[in-house]
Design an enzyme around this catalytic site. Sequence first.
Site, PDB file in Angstrom:
ATOM      1  N   ASP A 164      38.121   4.380  46.321  1.00  0.00           N
ATOM      2  CA  ASP A 164      39.483   4.756  46.729  1.00  0.00           C
ATOM      3  C   ASP A 164      39.867   6.056  46.028  1.00  0.00           C
ATOM      4  O   ASP A 164      39.134   6.554  45.165  1.00  0.00           O
ATOM      5  CB  ASP A 164      40.492   3.629  46.415  1.00  0.00           C
ATOM      6  N   LYS A 220      41.101   5.035  53.832  1.00  0.00           N
ATOM      7  CA  LYS A 220      41.624   3.977  54.702  1.00  0.00           C
ATOM      8  C   LYS A 220      42.540   4.619  55.743  1.00  0.00           C
ATOM      9  O   LYS A 220      43.472   5.336  55.390  1.00  0.00           O
ATOM     10  CB  LYS A 220      42.431   3.005  53.830  1.00  0.00           C
ATOM     11  N   HIS A 258      43.377   3.078  32.876  1.00  0.00           N
ATOM     12  CA  HIS A 258      43.521   2.983  34.331  1.00  0.00           C
ATOM     13  C   HIS A 258      44.514   4.012  34.849  1.00  0.00           C
ATOM     14  O   HIS A 258      44.326   4.584  35.922  1.00  0.00           O
ATOM     15  CB  HIS A 258      43.946   1.571  34.744  1.00  0.00           C
ATOM     16  N   ASP A 311      33.601   3.518  39.835  1.00  0.00           N
ATOM     17  CA  ASP A 311      35.005   3.124  39.667  1.00  0.00           C
ATOM     18  C   ASP A 311      35.316   3.016  38.171  1.00  0.00           C
ATOM     19  O   ASP A 311      34.401   2.903  37.357  1.00  0.00           O
ATOM     20  CB  ASP A 311      35.261   1.780  40.369  1.00  0.00           C
ATOM     21  N   ASP A 359      45.738 -24.101  15.203  1.00  0.00           N
ATOM     22  CA  ASP A 359      46.793 -23.952  16.215  1.00  0.00           C
ATOM     23  C   ASP A 359      46.547 -22.785  17.165  1.00  0.00           C
ATOM     24  O   ASP A 359      47.389 -22.459  17.990  1.00  0.00           O
ATOM     25  CB  ASP A 359      48.163 -23.795  15.539  1.00  0.00           C
ATOM     26  N   GLY A 360      45.395 -22.119  17.042  1.00  0.00           N
ATOM     27  CA  GLY A 360      45.052 -21.046  17.975  1.00  0.00           C
ATOM     28  C   GLY A 360      45.366 -19.650  17.452  1.00  0.00           C
ATOM     29  O   GLY A 360      44.962 -18.665  18.066  1.00  0.00           O
ATOM     30  N   GLU A 361      46.079 -19.556  16.326  1.00  0.00           N
ATOM     31  CA  GLU A 361      46.366 -18.221  15.794  1.00  0.00           C
ATOM     32  C   GLU A 361      45.102 -17.603  15.207  1.00  0.00           C
ATOM     33  O   GLU A 361      44.211 -18.311  14.737  1.00  0.00           O
ATOM     34  CB  GLU A 361      47.456 -18.304  14.711  1.00  0.00           C
ATOM     35  N   ARG A 411      47.047  -1.617  34.151  1.00  0.00           N
ATOM     36  CA  ARG A 411      47.339  -1.615  35.595  1.00  0.00           C
ATOM     37  C   ARG A 411      48.806  -1.924  35.869  1.00  0.00           C
ATOM     38  O   ARG A 411      49.307  -1.627  36.931  1.00  0.00           O
ATOM     39  CB  ARG A 411      46.401  -2.609  36.316  1.00  0.00           C
ATOM     40  N   GLN A 412      49.492  -2.514  34.893  1.00  0.00           N
ATOM     41  CA  GLN A 412      50.948  -2.736  35.036  1.00  0.00           C
ATOM     42  C   GLN A 412      51.625  -1.566  34.307  1.00  0.00           C
ATOM     43  O   GLN A 412      52.142  -1.711  33.197  1.00  0.00           O
ATOM     44  CB  GLN A 412      51.339  -4.090  34.439  1.00  0.00           C
TER      45      GLN A 412
END
Length: 287
Positions: A165, A188, A124, A214, A34-36, A93-94
Amino acid sequence: MKIVAGRASQVLASRVAAALGCELLPCEFRVFPDGELYTRVASTETLNDESVAIIQSITSDTDFVCLLQLIEACEGLDASKISVIIPYLGYARQDKRFKSGEPISVRALARCIFADEAFVINPHSEKALRYFENARSVKVLDAAMLLGEHLRVQAKDVELIVAPDDGAAALAATAADHAGVEYDVLEKTRLSAEEVEIKPKALDVAARSVALVDDIVSTGGTIVRATTLLKELGASEIYVACVHAVLVPGAALRMFNAGVKEIIATDTLETIFSKVSVAKLIAKELA
Ligand code: R5P
């Protein structure tokens, strides 16, 4: 101390175990129909009050589940101390709610990690650290110097390091220091509502060999934009050096097509570009 290699960090964990002269505990990983994920620290009946270091990058949801399973398994084996090393911390990143109703994803993950100590390599955003509410201590390890040293020894023609950046400026500065070259940051400037100019803040790149540095390379979009610009400004060669080569399918090809000569990454994520090992960085903390 014993070392447990998560399924995303098998090679790196072996290198850490070798650097420390510690036993590497074989684990079993299988996927149920089942993917577990089935996970087992298979080699021992008990850790007999020994300390253990679990090394597992989080590149996918299953990797995260695997890390939680390994922590729980080591608790069940009576480890005296659990150190968790997360070479690549996904979801970092969140790190804030960009829109209302969004989760702080890295917080949701980090607070599930119960450990005596946690180490994260170049997250990050360092904001992520405050969310490890259930680890007694948490520390960032910085791989920038390793990238710099690699460039100094293996890419002797590199004359200048450039951050694509501001977010990568500190990484570029440390790498440049260890590579023994100058560094600059792409800036920028908005010229009008329709026009944006991107160029190095201070240094001339014409006829110079440049390394773009980076923390993460994922789609390669940031690097492709920077490479195209540096080529237009006359840079002779472009190397890419990153800590975490997330590299979605097609990313490396896009960068080579844009004119990148070589991609150099660490082994926080195990790819064919992992030319720099962070094993000694981790071993130093665990010793
Ligand atoms: C962004 O702030 C990061 O430092 C990287 O520049 C970014 O994640 C790279 O992503 P991509 O390769 O998709 O442009």
